[in-house]
Design a protein around this motif. Structure first.
Motif, short mmCIF file in Angstrom:
data_model
loop_
_atom_site.label_atom_id
_atom_site.label_comp_id
_atom_site.label_asym_id
_atom_site.label_seq_id
_atom_site.Cartn_x
_atom_site.Cartn_y
_atom_site.Cartn_z
N ALA A 99 0.86 -1.20 0.00
CA ALA A 99 0.00 0.00 0.00
C ALA A 99 0.89 1.24 0.00
O ALA A 99 1.03 1.93 1.01
CB ALA A 99 -0.92 -0.02 1.22
N PRO A 100 1.53 1.53 -1.14
CA PRO A 100 2.56 2.58 -1.18
C PRO A 100 2.05 3.96 -0.78
O PRO A 100 2.83 4.79 -0.33
CB PRO A 100 3.00 2.58 -2.64
CG PRO A 100 2.54 1.29 -3.22
CD PRO A 100 1.32 0.89 -2.44
N GLU A 147 3.49 7.39 5.90
CA GLU A 147 4.20 8.65 5.95
C GLU A 147 5.72 8.43 5.90
O GLU A 147 6.43 9.00 5.09
CB GLU A 147 3.81 9.37 7.25
CG GLU A 147 4.21 10.82 7.32
CD GLU A 147 3.40 11.70 6.38
OE1 GLU A 147 2.22 11.38 6.12
OE2 GLU A 147 3.97 12.68 5.86
N ARG A 148 6.18 7.60 6.81
CA ARG A 148 7.59 7.28 6.92
C ARG A 148 7.73 5.80 7.25
O ARG A 148 6.85 5.22 7.90
CB ARG A 148 8.27 8.08 8.04
CG ARG A 148 8.39 9.58 7.79
CD ARG A 148 9.59 9.86 6.88
NE ARG A 148 9.90 11.28 6.80
CZ ARG A 148 9.23 12.17 6.06
NH1 ARG A 148 8.18 11.78 5.34
NH2 ARG A 148 9.59 13.43 6.04
N LEU A 149 8.86 5.23 6.86
CA LEU A 149 9.13 3.82 7.13
C LEU A 149 10.49 3.71 7.81
O LEU A 149 11.50 4.16 7.25
CB LEU A 149 9.14 3.05 5.79
CG LEU A 149 9.51 1.57 5.83
CD1 LEU A 149 8.47 0.77 6.61
CD2 LEU A 149 9.62 1.02 4.40
N ARG A 159 6.88 3.96 -1.60
CA ARG A 159 7.04 5.40 -1.83
C ARG A 159 7.42 6.16 -0.57
O ARG A 159 7.93 7.27 -0.64
CB ARG A 159 5.74 5.99 -2.35
CG ARG A 159 5.43 5.57 -3.77
CD ARG A 159 4.24 6.37 -4.26
NE ARG A 159 3.76 5.91 -5.54
CZ ARG A 159 2.72 6.42 -6.15
NH1 ARG A 159 2.05 7.42 -5.58
NH2 ARG A 159 2.32 5.97 -7.31
N ALA A 160 7.08 5.59 0.58
CA ALA A 160 7.38 6.31 1.83
C ALA A 160 8.89 6.47 1.98
O ALA A 160 9.63 5.52 1.73
CB ALA A 160 6.82 5.51 3.01
N MET A 194 18.94 -1.33 0.99
CA MET A 194 19.29 -0.03 0.43
C MET A 194 19.16 -0.04 -1.09
O MET A 194 18.74 0.94 -1.70
CB MET A 194 20.70 0.37 0.85
CG MET A 194 20.86 0.58 2.36
SD MET A 194 19.64 1.69 3.09
CE MET A 194 20.18 3.24 2.37
N ALA A 195 19.50 -1.19 -1.69
CA ALA A 195 19.39 -1.28 -3.15
C ALA A 195 17.92 -1.26 -3.59
O ALA A 195 17.58 -0.74 -4.65
CB ALA A 195 20.06 -2.57 -3.64
N GLY A 196 17.04 -1.81 -2.75
CA GLY A 196 15.64 -1.90 -3.12
C GLY A 196 14.82 -0.67 -2.76
O GLY A 196 13.73 -0.49 -3.27
N LEU A 197 15.35 0.13 -1.86
CA LEU A 197 14.60 1.31 -1.38
C LEU A 197 15.30 2.58 -1.86
O LEU A 197 16.16 3.11 -1.15
CB LEU A 197 14.55 1.32 0.15
CG LEU A 197 13.73 0.22 0.84
CD1 LEU A 197 14.08 0.14 2.32
CD2 LEU A 197 12.23 0.49 0.66
#
Lengths: 262, 413
Positions: free
Chosen positions: A115-116, A120-122, A204-205, A227-230
């Motif tokens: 649920a992108p 707000e933040r992750l 997206r967060a 880190m590579a995926g986000l």
């Protein structure tokens, strides 16, 4: 020691389960949903008190862990994703930030990828969920409950401060319940998903990935995968600290959270 | 009475000091300590011993399997069962048993067992077990679903044996598009199923609910009597009368030509007990979710050294005193076995005769003395006590194939 944090405790019905929720902090403050570790969560921690000063802190207990009733049908951490989306809907919270600790980090990453628009933040702390490129996630099936919990701390005095030098039998029983539920959810492949690395790209967060430099539970090599995926995520490596950064270095960790969320 | 010969098929030739040094001889104790040359010798000696057991008059040979541990060399009981199907003529081949939850494809088990039944001309007794805790870890099977998998695999195998195929199975743990094994058992409706166990109440109840005999594995006399009480109460609830033909008992019994020799060899039984006490690993033997919830507190205390093992065994001398281990000349053993048979009244007895590093020669002597002196005396005792086996009593194979049921509600406890 400061006065204990006064949690408001309730059981929220979600998908037929009475989900145990502890809530503290000012209503109207930014909501922060904390997803606990595979070892459950202590009730009172310095980090809870620190975060409850600024956030509407939501600390549910995963079904089958601690005092939340087990859902015998659950088979995958993604089942918990649906439960927590249901919880946020039941509480009418449209946009929370997620703080996922270890195993809870896996759930948080799944939630944010499925649920992108919802988050707000992750913040992920030593998250499970992805197979580390070097080393393996520590297999708790092979070690005692206490040894597994101890492995989460670099400084054993920090472990003792949370659980006592010799955890009570009640604590051991709780850990065994947690362990059984973890087996039910993530036995094979153990504590990771083969699809999550690909799904991270949907998130997206803005994300903060925190890792204890001395993590003995989830090898820090997994941070590279996260880190590579986000794209655009920040990485904070906390020195002289094990997997349980929030328990071992609560003041430092609270600063990381407040700097990131605001 | 049905009397079976049993050995764990120990691989005692590993370096014991390495086991002590490592602190456990299970699961993670490195297989670099396994010597296949010794393994080859031992497997072939065990075959000779089984053949002799048939020759001297045992009614059955009991087989089992374990993984990743020197106390038992059988990694697949069906392999020895297949060998015995061809090498023997008369004895029942009693699997106690195939660990159902470890099977990813129970239909393969159904096929293998059907082949064994046909090759042996209908001598298979197909016991089923849950498998020990560490077996789940050794084979990567989820301990939290152990009992569910046990029950579902059983239901699937029995259906494959009794219902014409093809059919489809969409279960919780097993899904099969086409169940239609070409090999089916010779015995009808299906081979007898016996269920062994140690401490799980649920398994005793499950066995009784299916009218399957329950084999108490090396339990104390008191534990055994409690198991029978629970079994028989459950039997009454589902509509049949329990009793000796549903009660089996495994005992460690070693016989030799002198008392001294027998006691010396019987000490080898405690070598194996390392699995359950000293050299077992409390965490590996009881993974979370494997045991009854009522035992959870006991096991977590044990795992931290706070409590004694719920499976604890007393010292060798105590075990001899309490007839947990029986050892001696035939005369001594006959008298002690009579005491045990009087106290527990089983219709099935398994004699766990040789263990650890007992030599091949001594094992063969033990088997011979059983046949010459002990078995005839046991049969006399059984006759006097009216202890009939399921074969002698011609009991139905299972509850579903019973025509004499008179269910009545009984408070279990």
């Amino acid at each position: 020691m400061a006065a204990p944090l006064a949690w408001q405790e309730s059981h929220i019905p979600v998908a037929g389960l009475p989900l145990r929720l502890r809530r503290a902090g000012p209503r109207g403050a930014p909501p922060l949903l904390v997803l606990h570790r595979d070892s459950g969560t202590p009730d009172q921690l310095p980090i809870h008190a620190a975060l409850a000063e600024r956030y509407d802190l939501l600390l549910p207990e995963h079904p089958g862990y601690g005092q939340s009733e087990r859902a015998p049908w659950m088979r995958h951490p993604r089942d918990l994703v649906a439960i927590y989306q249901g919880l946020l809907a039941a509480l009418d919270i449209p946009r929370a930030s997620l703080l996922g600790l270890g195993f809870g980090g896996w759930i948080a990453a799944e939630m944010a990828s499925l649920a992108p628009r919802d988050f707000e933040r992750l913040i992920l702390v030593g998250p499970m969920g992805i197979k580390p490129p070097q080393g393996d996630i520590l297999d708790q099936a092979l070690v005692s409950h206490t040894d597994y919990a101890r492995a989460g701390f670099h400084d054993q005095a920090a472990f003792a401060a949370v659980y006592g030098a010799e955890p009570s039998t009640d604590q051991l029983v709780e850990w065994d319940l947690c362990r059984e539920m973890s087996f039910r959810l993530a036995w094979k492949p153990y504590m990771h998903s083969q699809t999550l690395p690909h799904l991270l790209g949907a998130i997206r967060a803005p994300a903060l990935v925190v890792w204890g430099a001395e993590d003995k539970v989830v090898p820090i090599s997994a941070a590279d995968r996260f880190m590579a995926g986000l794209p655009g995520a920040k990485l904070a490596v906390v020195p002289d600290c094990g997997a349980c950064v929030e328990m071992e270095k609560p003041a430092e960790f609270a600063r990381l959270v407040t700097d990131f969320i605001g | 009475m049905h009397i079976m010969y049993f050995t764990e098929q120990p691989m005692a030739t590993y370096p014991a000091d390495k086991g002590l040094e490592f602190g456990a001889t299970a699961l993670m104790f490195s297989n670099s300590h396994f010597d296949p040359a010794e393994g080859s010798r031992l497997y072939n000696e065990y075959i000779e011993q089984y053949v002799l057991a048939e020759d001297v008059g045992f009614d059955g040979i009991m087989l089992n399997e374990h993984h990743n541990a020197p106390f038992c060399m059988q990694a697949k009981a069906n392999i020895f069962a297949a060998l015995l199907a061809g090498l023997t003529k008369r004895v029942k081949i009693v699997m106690l048993g195939n660990p159902l939850p470890l099977a990813e494809n129970p239909i393969r088990l159904a096929e293998e067992l059907a082949m064994i039944d046909m090759i042996s001309k209908g001598r298979l007794v197909s016991g089923f077990v849950r498998g020990g805790g560490q077996e789940q870890l050794a084979t990567g099977v989820n301990p939290a679903f152990n009992r569910e998998r046990f029950e579902e695999a059983h239901d699937l195998i029995v259906k494959a044996w009794t219902q014409p195929g093809p059919f489809r199975w969409e279960g919780t743990h097993y899904q099969h598009r086409v169940v239609n094994p070409w090999a089916v058992p010779l015995q009808k409706p299906y081979p007898r199923v016996w269920v062994p166990g140690v401490i799980s109440r649920e398994t005793v109840i499950w066995a009784a609910q299916h009218r399957y005999p329950y084999i108490a594995l090396n339990t104390t006399v008191e534990q055994t009597q409690k198991i029978w009480d629970l079994y028989d109460a459950t039997a009454a609830e589902v509509g049949f009368q329990g009793g000796p033909e549903y009660h089996g008992y495994l005992k460690q019994v070693h016989v030799a030509e002198t008392e001294e020799k027998a006691l010396e060899n019987a000490r080898q039984f405690t070598w194996m007990q390392g699995e359950f006490t000293g050299l077992a690993h409390p965490v590996w033997s009881t993974p979370a979710g494997y045991s009854s919830p009522e035992n959870r507190r006991g096991f977590v205390e044990f795992s931290t050294g706070r409590g004694s093992s719920p499976r604890r065994r007393p010292s060798f001398d105590e075990q001899i005193r309490d007839n947990m281990i029986i050892a001696g000349t035939p005369k001594t053993v006959i008298a002690k076995l009579r005491q045990v048979m009087e106290a527990t009244r089983p219709g099935i007895m398994a004699l766990w005769a040789n263990d650890g590093a007992v030599s091949h020669a001594d094992s063969m002597t033990c088997i011979r003395l059983f046949g010459e002196e002990v078995l005839p005396a046991m049969r006399e005792t059984a006759k006097a006590l009216d202890l009939k086996s399921p074969f002698e009593a011609e009991t139905p194979v299972s509850l579903a194939y019973s025509q004499d049921l008179q269910p009545r509600p009984v408070a279990a406890e």
